[in-house]
Design a protein around this motif. Structure first.
Motif, mmCIF file in Angstrom:
data_model
loop_
_atom_site.group_PDB
_atom_site.id
_atom_site.type_symbol
_atom_site.label_atom_id
_atom_site.label_comp_id
_atom_site.label_asym_id
_atom_site.label_seq_id
_atom_site.Cartn_x
_atom_site.Cartn_y
_atom_site.Cartn_z
ATOM 1 N N VAL A 98 0.849 -1.204 0.000
ATOM 2 C CA VAL A 98 0.000 0.000 0.000
ATOM 3 C C VAL A 98 0.879 1.247 0.000
ATOM 4 O O VAL A 98 0.585 2.229 -0.696
ATOM 5 C CB VAL A 98 -0.961 -0.001 1.213
ATOM 6 C CG1 VAL A 98 -1.687 1.326 1.340
ATOM 7 C CG2 VAL A 98 -1.957 -1.141 1.107
ATOM 8 N N GLN A 99 1.984 1.224 0.744
ATOM 9 C CA GLN A 99 2.877 2.382 0.770
ATOM 10 C C GLN A 99 3.537 2.617 -0.586
ATOM 11 O O GLN A 99 3.672 3.762 -1.018
ATOM 12 C CB GLN A 99 3.956 2.193 1.843
ATOM 13 C CG GLN A 99 3.460 2.387 3.248
ATOM 14 C CD GLN A 99 4.540 2.129 4.283
ATOM 15 O OE1 GLN A 99 5.468 1.360 4.043
ATOM 16 N NE2 GLN A 99 4.404 2.751 5.445
ATOM 17 N N SER A 100 3.935 1.545 -1.251
ATOM 18 C CA SER A 100 4.650 1.749 -2.520
ATOM 19 C C SER A 100 3.689 2.052 -3.675
ATOM 20 O O SER A 100 3.998 2.862 -4.545
ATOM 21 C CB SER A 100 5.504 0.531 -2.859
ATOM 22 O OG SER A 100 4.670 -0.582 -3.093
ATOM 23 N N GLU A 101 2.529 1.414 -3.699
ATOM 24 C CA GLU A 101 1.578 1.643 -4.790
ATOM 25 C C GLU A 101 0.860 2.984 -4.651
ATOM 26 O O GLU A 101 0.466 3.574 -5.635
ATOM 27 C CB GLU A 101 0.548 0.514 -4.856
ATOM 28 C CG GLU A 101 1.131 -0.820 -5.242
ATOM 29 C CD GLU A 101 1.798 -0.791 -6.605
ATOM 30 O OE1 GLU A 101 1.262 -0.164 -7.536
ATOM 31 O OE2 GLU A 101 2.871 -1.409 -6.727
ATOM 32 N N SER B 253 2.232 8.373 -4.243
ATOM 33 C CA SER B 253 1.877 9.759 -4.563
ATOM 34 C C SER B 253 0.593 10.181 -3.856
ATOM 35 O O SER B 253 0.407 11.365 -3.567
ATOM 36 C CB SER B 253 1.717 9.918 -6.079
ATOM 37 O OG SER B 253 0.670 9.072 -6.541
ATOM 38 N N VAL B 254 -0.296 9.235 -3.578
ATOM 39 C CA VAL B 254 -1.570 9.563 -2.930
ATOM 40 C C VAL B 254 -1.380 9.793 -1.434
ATOM 41 O O VAL B 254 -1.989 10.688 -0.846
ATOM 42 C CB VAL B 254 -2.590 8.433 -3.165
ATOM 43 C CG1 VAL B 254 -3.894 8.723 -2.445
ATOM 44 C CG2 VAL B 254 -2.816 8.216 -4.643
ATOM 45 N N PHE B 255 -0.526 8.955 -0.813
ATOM 46 C CA PHE B 255 -0.376 8.999 0.641
ATOM 47 C C PHE B 255 0.889 9.732 1.068
ATOM 48 O O PHE B 255 1.592 9.324 1.981
ATOM 49 C CB PHE B 255 -0.368 7.570 1.212
ATOM 50 C CG PHE B 255 -1.611 6.803 0.898
ATOM 51 C CD1 PHE B 255 -2.866 7.300 1.205
ATOM 52 C CD2 PHE B 255 -1.535 5.555 0.299
ATOM 53 C CE1 PHE B 255 -4.015 6.581 0.919
ATOM 54 C CE2 PHE B 255 -2.673 4.823 0.019
ATOM 55 C CZ PHE B 255 -3.915 5.342 0.326
ATOM 56 N N ASP B 256 1.185 10.846 0.422
ATOM 57 C CA ASP B 256 2.334 11.664 0.803
ATOM 58 C C ASP B 256 1.906 12.719 1.805
ATOM 59 O O ASP B 256 0.748 13.116 1.877
ATOM 60 C CB ASP B 256 2.935 12.370 -0.425
ATOM 61 C CG ASP B 256 3.793 11.431 -1.250
ATOM 62 O OD1 ASP B 256 4.162 10.376 -0.713
ATOM 63 O OD2 ASP B 256 4.065 11.750 -2.427
ATOM 64 N N GLY B 257 2.868 13.194 2.556
ATOM 65 C CA GLY B 257 2.627 14.321 3.453
ATOM 66 C C GLY B 257 1.657 14.003 4.570
ATOM 67 O O GLY B 257 1.895 13.126 5.397
ATOM 68 N N ARG B 258 0.519 14.736 4.567
ATOM 69 C CA ARG B 258 -0.452 14.617 5.651
ATOM 70 C C ARG B 258 -1.197 13.295 5.628
ATOM 71 O O ARG B 258 -1.832 12.937 6.614
ATOM 72 C CB ARG B 258 -1.452 15.770 5.557
ATOM 73 C CG ARG B 258 -0.769 17.120 5.741
ATOM 74 C CD ARG B 258 -1.691 18.265 5.526
ATOM 75 N NE ARG B 258 -2.716 18.257 6.567
ATOM 76 C CZ ARG B 258 -3.764 19.058 6.588
ATOM 77 N NH1 ARG B 258 -3.929 19.927 5.615
ATOM 78 N NH2 ARG B 258 -4.640 18.998 7.556
#
Length: 111
Positions: free
Chosen positions: A69-72, A75-80
């Motif tokens: 989930v982190q690698s796929e 771009s969605v789960f960056d930052g906040r």
């Protein structure tokens, strides 16, 4: 002890009778406790080994899910939103745990 020729139960001494009773009680206790415990130890040994291997495997799968989930979704789960993969993994692990609990308890009878 077995009766010999011309020997009746009354001819035995009290010590012989007590010895015979002791041997019978000892043999019965071994038969009813030691033998079942040997089977129980084997059952527990394989059960614990299986549980340990299953726990290790499930832990590896949960970590793999988190990393996927982190690698796929990098771009969605960056930052906040960097905490969201952990929440997703926690929810999936909780659902699997609840399904396993339901499967284990559904096999039991109500009586």
């Amino acid at each position: 002890m077995a009766k010999g020729r011309g020997e009746s139960e009354d001819d035995r001494s009290p010590v012989e009778g007590a010895t015979e009773v002791w041997h019978l009680v000892r043999d019965y206790a071994k038969q009813e406790t030691v033998e079942p415990l040997k089977g129980l130890v084997s059952y527990l040994k394989w059960g614990l080994i299986g549980s340990l291997l299953l726990a290790i495997g499930i832990t590896e799968l949960v970590v793999a899910l988190l990393r996927a989930v982190q690698s796929e979704g990098a771009s969605v789960f960056d930052g906040r939103w960097s905490f969201v993969p952990y929440i997703i993994t926690l929810v999936v692990a909780t659902v699997v745990l609840l399904l396993a609990k339901r499967a284990i308890t559904s096999g039991r009878s109500e009586t």
